[in-house]
Enzyme design. Structure first.
Site: not given
Ligand code: NAD
Length: 512
Positions: A205, A258, A262, A278, A312, A414
């Site tokens: 996905k 992500g 989430t 991650e 990231c 972030e």
């Protein structure tokens, strides 16, 4: 099920879906509008069962690139069923043959480099310079690396008196792979390559913001010889397509990359299955006064602004020893001002656009907070003035800020954009306290010529990864992942083997 049974069932599934695929292809050929992507299920291009789509924009130019299926639970169920059906025969395929498919896929990615680079650049807004040097080459490398790595592995044998223990790896089964928009093909193939190499079937996905290279990969894998149903793609929004995939009882492992919020939802939906998360980062670059200044300015700027700060691993909190602080800040800002911002498709461009207008708006809220908190802006701080079709793109200048406290949202949260803070420190202890004083723990960089200091500091950092005098050097055999709110689980080399397979031990009595 034997190979014949598998073929028969697959043929039945294929027959059922053939009409839907034909209708989709006909509609697609006849329409003058933006192309519609299809889901990839059992080797077929299938429209979403509900028939709804979302527009996917080129963030630099604003035009609609394609329409993305807004899939739901029934599409996910079809994809998982196809994967479940195809997996046993794929698992029974000899390792050497599976790895040959991976190697061939790497070659095909390289053959189609220009097309994939352009696609990734248009989808994300990233410069072709970056997609052509990092994203797409790395996607090919992921396949080649795991083919070589898996073929060179030795299974363990333990001889106990009178018994022989053989430990070997068996696939998990069907794995769900959910990926973000910032490094679309790079991160997807980082998961797909070991998953397939170890004999699993995949339902992917991809991010709804960057769906096209996941779709292109389906064609390349099929051309490389991957049987239908082993790699499936369900497009759509996270809660509608991602969550049913995560929760599906036949999906035995989920690898998710992500955001942290989430990730928490994914963890809640996954239930008792293997999970690799991650997640986000707020990585510190620790700059000591004894660093090689020229190299450090370049390296820290690269860590800060590559991909418009949307990696990231980007070092968005720069901690500088007080004696070097004014000069380092001045030089970093000079460097940032020298980065060429503009058309992502121009090979000379260093910084492209952010991934979407709404993401830029989110990043800009942090610039407002910076203003409220009286931060000093050393460069950037707003939108660049770009001509023509780029005028309304989601561009933002690289921005260097000082004067913000450790508890400022700009230091703690972030931002995921080209906005960095620079803070001074007086001692090693203070540098480490500042570096560790956030909820994230993905990566850090340390810049010093003193090897002992580098080691000492690296060992005290609460992160999964530390780079010393470098950034984003990726040996694919080493563990990748974070601690604290940056997630859990590691992937890479033997850690990917652990995640995408199970160890099975067979203990046999040795008869003399
Ligand atoms: P996101 O969390 O919004 O989305 C990631 C993926 O999850 C997308 O495919 C999305 O559709 C899907 N999703 C959304 N809601 C879901 C749900 N409820 N259930 C299942 N799936 C769902 O992240 P993003 O904005 O696409 O990417 C940026 C984030 O990813 C940043 O936080 C960044 O740090 C992180 N990231 C982490 C790493 C890493 O390796 N640690 C690498 C790249 C990006």
């Amino acid at each position: 099920m034997d190979a014949h049974g598998y073929d028969r069932e697959l043929r039945e599934v294929a027959k059922r879906d053939r009409a839907r695929e034909a209708a989709f292809l006909q509609k697609h050929a006849g329409s003058g509008g933006p192309p519609q992507l299809a889901n990839r299920i059992a080797g077929r291009r299938l429209p979403p069962l509900e028939g709804t789509y979302v527009d996917k924009h080129d963030p630099a130019r604003g035009k609609v690139l394609c329409q993305v299926p807004r899939s739901g639970r029934p599409d996910v169920e079809a994809a998982v069923a196809a994967a479940k059906l195809a997996q046993p025969a794929w698992a029974a395929t000899p390792l050497a043959k599976r790895c040959a498919v991976l190697r061939r896929t790497a070659e095909l990615i390289e053959r189609d480099m220009d097309r994939l680079v352009r696609m990734e650049s248009e989808d994300t807004g990233k410069p072709v310079k970056l997609a052509g040097s990092l994203d797409i080459p790395r996607a090919a490398r992921n396949f080649r690396f795991f083919a070589d790595f898996l073929e060179s592995r030795k299974e363990a044998v333990h001889l106990t008196e009178g018994f022989r223990n053989e430990t070997h790896r068996v696939p998990v089964g069907v794995v769900g792979l959910i990926t973000p928009w910032n490094l679309p093909l790079y991160l997807l193939t980082w998961k797909v390559a070991p998953a397939l190499g170890l004999g699993n079937a995949v339902v992917a996905k991809p991010s709804e913001l960057t769906p096209r290279t996941a779709d292109a990969l389906a064609d390349l894998l099929a051309e490389a010889g991957l049987p239908d149903g082993v790699y499936n793609v369900v497009h759509g929004l996270g809660p509608e397509a991602g969550e049913p995939l995560v929760a599906h009882p036949d999906v035995r492992a989920v690898s998710f990359t992500g955001g942290t919020a989430t990730g928490a939802k994914v963890a809640a939906a996954a239930g008792p299955k293997k999970l690799s998360l991650e997640l986000g980062g707020k990585n510190a670059s620790l700059v000591f006064s004894d660093c090689d200044l020229d190299e450090t300015v370049k390296g820290v700027a690269r860590a800060a602004f590559t991909n418009q700060g949307q990696i990231c691993l980007c070092g968005s909190r720069i901690l500088v020893e007080r004696s070097l602080f004014p000069e380092f800040t001045r030089r970093l800002a000079e460097h940032a001002k020298g980065l060429r911002i503009g058309d992502p498709l121009d090979p000379a461009t260093d910084l492209g656009s952010l991934v979407s207008q709404s993401h830029r708006a989110k990043v800009e809220t942090y610039l407002e907070v910076a203003q409220d908190e009286d931060a000093t802006v050393h460069c950037g701080g707003g939108r660049p003035d770009l001509p023509g079709v780029l005028a309304d793109g989601a561009f933002l200048q690289p921005t260097v800020l000082t004067g913000l406290d450790q508890d400022s949202p700009l230091v703690q949260e972030e931002i995921f954009g080209p906005v960095v803070t620079v803070q001074p420190f007086a001692s090693e202890d203070e540098a480490i306290a500042l570096a560790n004083g956030v909820r994230y723990g993905l990566a850090a960089t340390v810049w010093t010529k003193d090897a002992n200091k580098a080691q000492r500091v690296a060992e005290r950092l609460d992160t999964g990864m530390v780079w010393v005098n470098c950034w984003l050097v990726r040996d694919l055999a080493v563990p990748f992942g974070g601690v604290k709110d940056s997630g859990f689980g590691r992937e890479g080399g033997e850690w990917s083997v652990d995640f995408y397979s199970e160890a099975r031990n067979i203990c046999t009595k040795v008869t003399p």
